[in-house]
Structures are given as structure tokens and as C-alpha cells.
Write a protein that holds these residues in place. Sequence first.
Motif, mmCIF file in Angstrom:
data_model
loop_
_atom_site.group_PDB
_atom_site.id
_atom_site.type_symbol
_atom_site.label_atom_id
_atom_site.label_comp_id
_atom_site.label_asym_id
_atom_site.label_seq_id
_atom_site.Cartn_x
_atom_site.Cartn_y
_atom_site.Cartn_z
ATOM 1 N N ILE A 1 0.840 -1.205 0.000
ATOM 2 C CA ILE A 1 0.000 0.000 0.000
ATOM 3 C C ILE A 1 0.872 1.251 0.000
ATOM 4 O O ILE A 1 0.608 2.205 -0.737
ATOM 5 C CB ILE A 1 -0.979 -0.016 1.190
ATOM 6 C CG1 ILE A 1 -1.969 -1.170 1.000
ATOM 7 C CG2 ILE A 1 -1.703 1.312 1.316
ATOM 8 C CD1 ILE A 1 -2.895 -1.398 2.159
ATOM 9 N N LEU A 2 1.917 1.243 0.801
ATOM 10 C CA LEU A 2 2.850 2.371 0.817
ATOM 11 C C LEU A 2 3.511 2.535 -0.547
ATOM 12 O O LEU A 2 3.656 3.652 -1.050
ATOM 13 C CB LEU A 2 3.910 2.179 1.903
ATOM 14 C CG LEU A 2 4.981 3.260 1.997
ATOM 15 C CD1 LEU A 2 4.349 4.604 2.347
ATOM 16 C CD2 LEU A 2 6.038 2.865 3.008
ATOM 17 N N ALA A 3 3.895 1.422 -1.168
ATOM 18 C CA ALA A 3 4.506 1.479 -2.492
ATOM 19 C C ALA A 3 3.534 2.075 -3.508
ATOM 20 O O ALA A 3 3.929 2.881 -4.351
ATOM 21 C CB ALA A 3 4.946 0.082 -2.939
ATOM 22 N N ALA A 4 2.265 1.691 -3.428
ATOM 23 C CA ALA A 4 1.261 2.217 -4.358
ATOM 24 C C ALA A 4 1.056 3.714 -4.162
ATOM 25 O O ALA A 4 0.996 4.480 -5.131
ATOM 26 C CB ALA A 4 -0.060 1.474 -4.184
ATOM 27 N N VAL A 5 0.974 4.148 -2.915
ATOM 28 C CA VAL A 5 0.755 5.575 -2.632
ATOM 29 C C VAL A 5 1.957 6.408 -3.084
ATOM 30 O O VAL A 5 1.795 7.433 -3.752
ATOM 31 C CB VAL A 5 0.459 5.793 -1.131
ATOM 32 C CG1 VAL A 5 0.485 7.263 -0.770
ATOM 33 C CG2 VAL A 5 -0.881 5.172 -0.767
ATOM 34 N N LEU A 6 3.147 5.959 -2.732
ATOM 35 C CA LEU A 6 4.335 6.716 -3.132
ATOM 36 C C LEU A 6 4.525 6.698 -4.645
ATOM 37 O O LEU A 6 4.940 7.702 -5.235
ATOM 38 C CB LEU A 6 5.569 6.170 -2.424
ATOM 39 C CG LEU A 6 5.623 6.433 -0.927
ATOM 40 C CD1 LEU A 6 6.874 5.782 -0.327
ATOM 41 C CD2 LEU A 6 5.597 7.915 -0.622
ATOM 42 N N GLY A 7 4.222 5.578 -5.289
ATOM 43 C CA GLY A 7 4.304 5.521 -6.743
ATOM 44 C C GLY A 7 3.311 6.455 -7.403
ATOM 45 O O GLY A 7 3.619 7.114 -8.392
ATOM 46 N N ALA B 1 2.019 -0.061 -10.693
ATOM 47 C CA ALA B 1 3.318 -0.626 -11.051
ATOM 48 C C ALA B 1 4.224 -0.859 -9.850
ATOM 49 O O ALA B 1 4.932 -1.872 -9.793
ATOM 50 C CB ALA B 1 4.026 0.281 -12.052
ATOM 51 N N MET B 2 4.236 0.044 -8.905
ATOM 52 C CA MET B 2 5.173 -0.085 -7.786
ATOM 53 C C MET B 2 4.953 -1.351 -6.950
ATOM 54 O O MET B 2 5.918 -2.072 -6.671
ATOM 55 C CB MET B 2 5.131 1.170 -6.903
ATOM 56 C CG MET B 2 5.757 2.378 -7.562
ATOM 57 S SD MET B 2 7.470 2.131 -8.071
ATOM 58 C CE MET B 2 8.255 2.003 -6.482
ATOM 59 N N PRO B 3 3.714 -1.684 -6.542
ATOM 60 C CA PRO B 3 3.547 -2.958 -5.825
ATOM 61 C C PRO B 3 3.919 -4.162 -6.689
ATOM 62 O O PRO B 3 4.461 -5.151 -6.198
ATOM 63 C CB PRO B 3 2.062 -2.991 -5.465
ATOM 64 C CG PRO B 3 1.623 -1.585 -5.503
ATOM 65 C CD PRO B 3 2.479 -0.921 -6.538
ATOM 66 N N LEU B 4 3.656 -4.064 -7.990
ATOM 67 C CA LEU B 4 4.019 -5.145 -8.890
ATOM 68 C C LEU B 4 5.537 -5.305 -8.959
ATOM 69 O O LEU B 4 6.057 -6.425 -8.933
ATOM 70 C CB LEU B 4 3.451 -4.872 -10.283
ATOM 71 C CG LEU B 4 3.623 -5.959 -11.320
ATOM 72 C CD1 LEU B 4 2.936 -7.246 -10.878
ATOM 73 C CD2 LEU B 4 3.059 -5.498 -12.646
#
Length: 69
Positions: free
Chosen positions: A6-12, A50-53
Motif C-alpha cells: 500500500i505504501l509502495a502504491a501511494v508513493l508511486g 506498477a510499484m507494488p508489482l
Amino acid sequence: MRGRPILAAVLGAIAGPMSYEADIRMGAGAWGPQGQVGGLILLAIVWGAAMPLFMYWDRVRVVLDKNQP
């Protein structure tokens, strides 16, 4: 960000489009037919997914590397 999709998705979704905005302000490109708002929204969706992936692929790659002789 490993283990925190979730953090990766938000920051991305925030940092990805802002990088493109900075490039455009420096004259490296232009927004497409959707304009700035449409472009930022599209980039936020793409980078947010893309970031969580990317984090998942990194984890899978590491696991596969450890199993190889």
C-alpha cells in the motif's frame, strides 16, 4: 517498501507523476491531448499499480535465486 504494497502504491502514485511534471517544466516534453490533469491522473494510476508489482517481482526473483544451485 518491501512488504508494504500500500505504501509502495501511494508513493508511486505521487512520486511518479511528479517526476514527469518536473521533466515537462524543464522543457523535456509536453502533456498529451488530455492535458496536465488527465496526464497526471493517468500516470498516478499506472505508477500506483506498477510499484507494488515491481516489489512483488523483486521478492519472487530473490526467492528463485536462493533455490538455484
